[in-house]
Write a protein that holds these residues in place. Structure first.
Motif, short mmCIF file in Angstrom:
data_model
loop_
_atom_site.label_atom_id
_atom_site.label_comp_id
_atom_site.label_asym_id
_atom_site.label_seq_id
_atom_site.Cartn_x
_atom_site.Cartn_y
_atom_site.Cartn_z
N HIS A 46 9.78 73.19 -75.35
CA HIS A 46 11.23 73.07 -75.52
C HIS A 46 11.65 71.61 -75.38
N LEU A 47 12.41 71.13 -76.34
CA LEU A 47 12.81 69.73 -76.30
C LEU A 47 14.12 69.48 -77.02
N TRP A 48 14.65 68.31 -76.76
CA TRP A 48 15.80 67.78 -77.49
C TRP A 48 15.26 66.65 -78.34
N ALA A 49 15.63 66.61 -79.60
CA ALA A 49 15.35 65.47 -80.47
C ALA A 49 16.70 64.88 -80.84
N PHE A 50 16.86 63.57 -80.72
CA PHE A 50 18.17 62.98 -80.97
C PHE A 50 18.03 61.60 -81.59
N LYS A 51 19.08 61.21 -82.31
CA LYS A 51 19.05 59.94 -83.03
C LYS A 51 20.47 59.45 -83.23
N ASP A 52 20.62 58.15 -83.16
CA ASP A 52 21.91 57.51 -83.44
C ASP A 52 21.98 57.21 -84.93
N PHE A 53 23.11 57.55 -85.53
CA PHE A 53 23.39 57.21 -86.91
C PHE A 53 24.59 56.27 -86.89
N PRO A 54 24.38 54.97 -87.08
CA PRO A 54 25.47 53.99 -86.93
C PRO A 54 26.70 54.29 -87.80
N GLU A 55 26.49 54.96 -88.94
CA GLU A 55 27.62 55.26 -89.82
C GLU A 55 28.50 56.39 -89.28
N ARG A 56 28.04 57.08 -88.25
CA ARG A 56 28.82 58.14 -87.62
C ARG A 56 29.47 57.60 -86.36
N ASN A 57 30.65 58.08 -86.04
CA ASN A 57 31.34 57.60 -84.84
C ASN A 57 31.39 58.66 -83.76
N ASP A 58 30.45 59.60 -83.78
CA ASP A 58 30.48 60.71 -82.83
C ASP A 58 29.23 60.77 -81.95
N ASN A 59 28.65 59.59 -81.65
CA ASN A 59 27.53 59.50 -80.72
C ASN A 59 26.25 60.00 -81.35
N LEU A 60 25.30 60.41 -80.56
CA LEU A 60 23.99 60.84 -81.04
C LEU A 60 24.05 62.22 -81.68
N VAL A 61 23.25 62.43 -82.72
CA VAL A 61 23.06 63.76 -83.28
C VAL A 61 21.81 64.32 -82.63
N CYS A 62 21.89 65.56 -82.13
CA CYS A 62 20.81 66.14 -81.37
C CYS A 62 20.46 67.52 -81.91
N ALA A 63 19.18 67.83 -81.94
CA ALA A 63 18.70 69.16 -82.28
C ALA A 63 17.95 69.71 -81.07
#
Length: 83
Positions: A46-63
């Protein structure tokens, strides 16, 4: 979809698919999070994978992911914090 990082097919649950639509996360973005994002393991499957997308203004996207015979995406979040 197939994860190069985990060498498994990716299965997106219905719940995760709904969250992707609500949060404007494309399949390509999800694949980038899974294969290129940072990871934090809760245990060996079980894990979280996350990444910052500079073009988004809502912080990290996480799965939230479960590794079994496939990479199972349980949900997709934004405004994620690793603290």
């Amino acid at each position: 979809m197939f994860s190069i990082r985990f060498q498994r097919p990716i299965v997106v649950t219905g719940h995760a698919r709904l969250r992707m639509v609500e949060r404007n996360v494309s399949d390509a973005m999800l694949l980038e999070v899974i294969d290129l994002g940072e990871t934090r393991y809760r245990d060996e499957t079980h894990l979280w994978a996350f990444k910052d997308f500079p073009e988004r203004n809502d912080n990290l996207v996480c799965a939230v992911v479960v590794l079994e015979k496939a990479v199972i995406v349980k949900t997709v979040m934004h405004h994620f914090s690793i603290l």
